[in-house]
Design an enzyme around this catalytic site. Sequence first.
Site, short mmCIF file in Angstrom:
data_model
loop_
_atom_site.label_atom_id
_atom_site.label_comp_id
_atom_site.label_asym_id
_atom_site.label_seq_id
_atom_site.Cartn_x
_atom_site.Cartn_y
_atom_site.Cartn_z
N GLY A 6 -10.37 -3.33 14.08
CA GLY A 6 -10.44 -2.59 13.48
C GLY A 6 -10.95 -2.28 12.44
N GLY A 9 -12.11 1.14 10.27
CA GLY A 9 -11.00 2.13 10.58
C GLY A 9 -11.18 2.54 8.88
N ARG A 34 -17.85 -0.72 16.77
CA ARG A 34 -19.20 -0.50 16.66
C ARG A 34 -19.67 -1.04 15.38
NH1 ARG A 34 -15.58 1.48 13.39
NH2 ARG A 34 -16.43 3.41 12.36
N TYR A 139 0.98 9.02 19.99
CA TYR A 139 2.06 8.61 18.68
C TYR A 139 2.34 7.66 18.57
CZ TYR A 139 0.02 6.71 14.24
OH TYR A 139 -0.41 6.13 12.98
N LYS A 143 3.34 4.36 18.70
CA LYS A 143 3.94 3.37 17.79
C LYS A 143 5.36 2.89 17.89
CE LYS A 143 0.89 3.79 15.52
NZ LYS A 143 0.21 2.09 15.16
C1 VAH Z 1 -1.41 10.08 11.05
N1 VAH Z 1 -2.46 8.62 9.11
O1 VAH Z 1 -1.94 10.38 10.53
C2 VAH Z 1 -2.10 8.72 10.16
C3 VAH Z 1 -0.42 8.09 10.74
C4 VAH Z 1 1.34 8.70 9.43
C5 VAH Z 1 0.04 9.33 9.63
O2 VAH Z 1 0.25 7.49 10.93
O3 VAH Z 1 -1.82 9.73 12.44
#
Ligand code: VAH
Length: 320
Positions: A6, A9, A34, A139, A143
């Site tokens: 990454g 990024g 990429r 997400y 995590k």
């Molecule tokens: C997001 N910038 O917004 C990331 C991060 C705490 C936020 O995990 O998903």
Amino acid sequence: KIMVTGALGQIGTELVIKLRSLYGADYVLATDIRKNQSVAATSGPFEILDVTDGKRMLELAKKYEVDTIMHLAAMLSAVAEAKPLVAWNVNMGGLVNALETSRELGLQMFTPSSIGAFGPSTPKDHTPQVTIERPTTMYGVNKVSGELLCDYYFTKFGVDTRGVRFPGLISYMAPPGGGTTDYAVEIYYDAVEKGRYTSFIDRGTYMDMMYMPDALQAIVQLMEADPARLKHRNAYNITAMSIEPEDLAKEIRLHLPNFKLDYAVDPVRQSIAESWPNSIDDTAAREDWGFKPSYDLEKMTTDMLGKIEQKLENKGKLAQ
Ligand code: VAH
């Protein structure tokens, strides 16, 4: 050598530049799905790598005699919520491959968690290092699973894996990749370019934030810390400030007095933001490995606005 996934990024771009300045350009292998013409992609070794391809990751780690993997490739909260199964495959598939490569070759490994690992049932103010983690986003599920999986590889296989729970990161070099805290980056660009910003996160919504230089310093400091001092592996709470949109607007107005902020709240990202803490407690990181941010809201805003103006001027020059 350090392999960064990454690498193009928001974090990777600046981490590659910092690591190359610290350890030498050839010491850092930048990889991403990429390639582009950015400094990170052109100032040292670069390889195309889709982190869901474990075979290729192992091959590159061997070819470049890697001793550390900094695994940053992931889909962030908002884009993950739009494509949850793709996010599961990329976020968890990539992490398993990084952990397996680290186990097989005996590598040290860094991968970040996030304040997104917390959910609505987590204590919202001064969220403790050890507490309830039942996030309601894909997400967040990635995590928390990632934190548990990394700790498993540490206890079961002795992999030296380390991580921090990042707050929202604010930076001017590479754009964030579709997160909920992106409003805190956009507001600075729009303030300079348009003198106004329409926020998709509502007024009064507090979230932890940090300026990118502090985030990068934290990664280096944690990776160089004496392992005997680390009471936690994945992952340490770290933060620099807890702010809401009006706090940013007030600080920006000290530089751009006519700046106007209004709201067009995005219900999806607003509900993600409301499921996260207002402020987290990073005492453990400060005690175990000396974490200490150096940018507060005032210092970050001064630097951010100045750098964005410079960046736009240079672009303007290029355009002429
Ligand atoms: C997001 N910038 O917004 C990331 C991060 C705490 C936020 O995990 O998903």
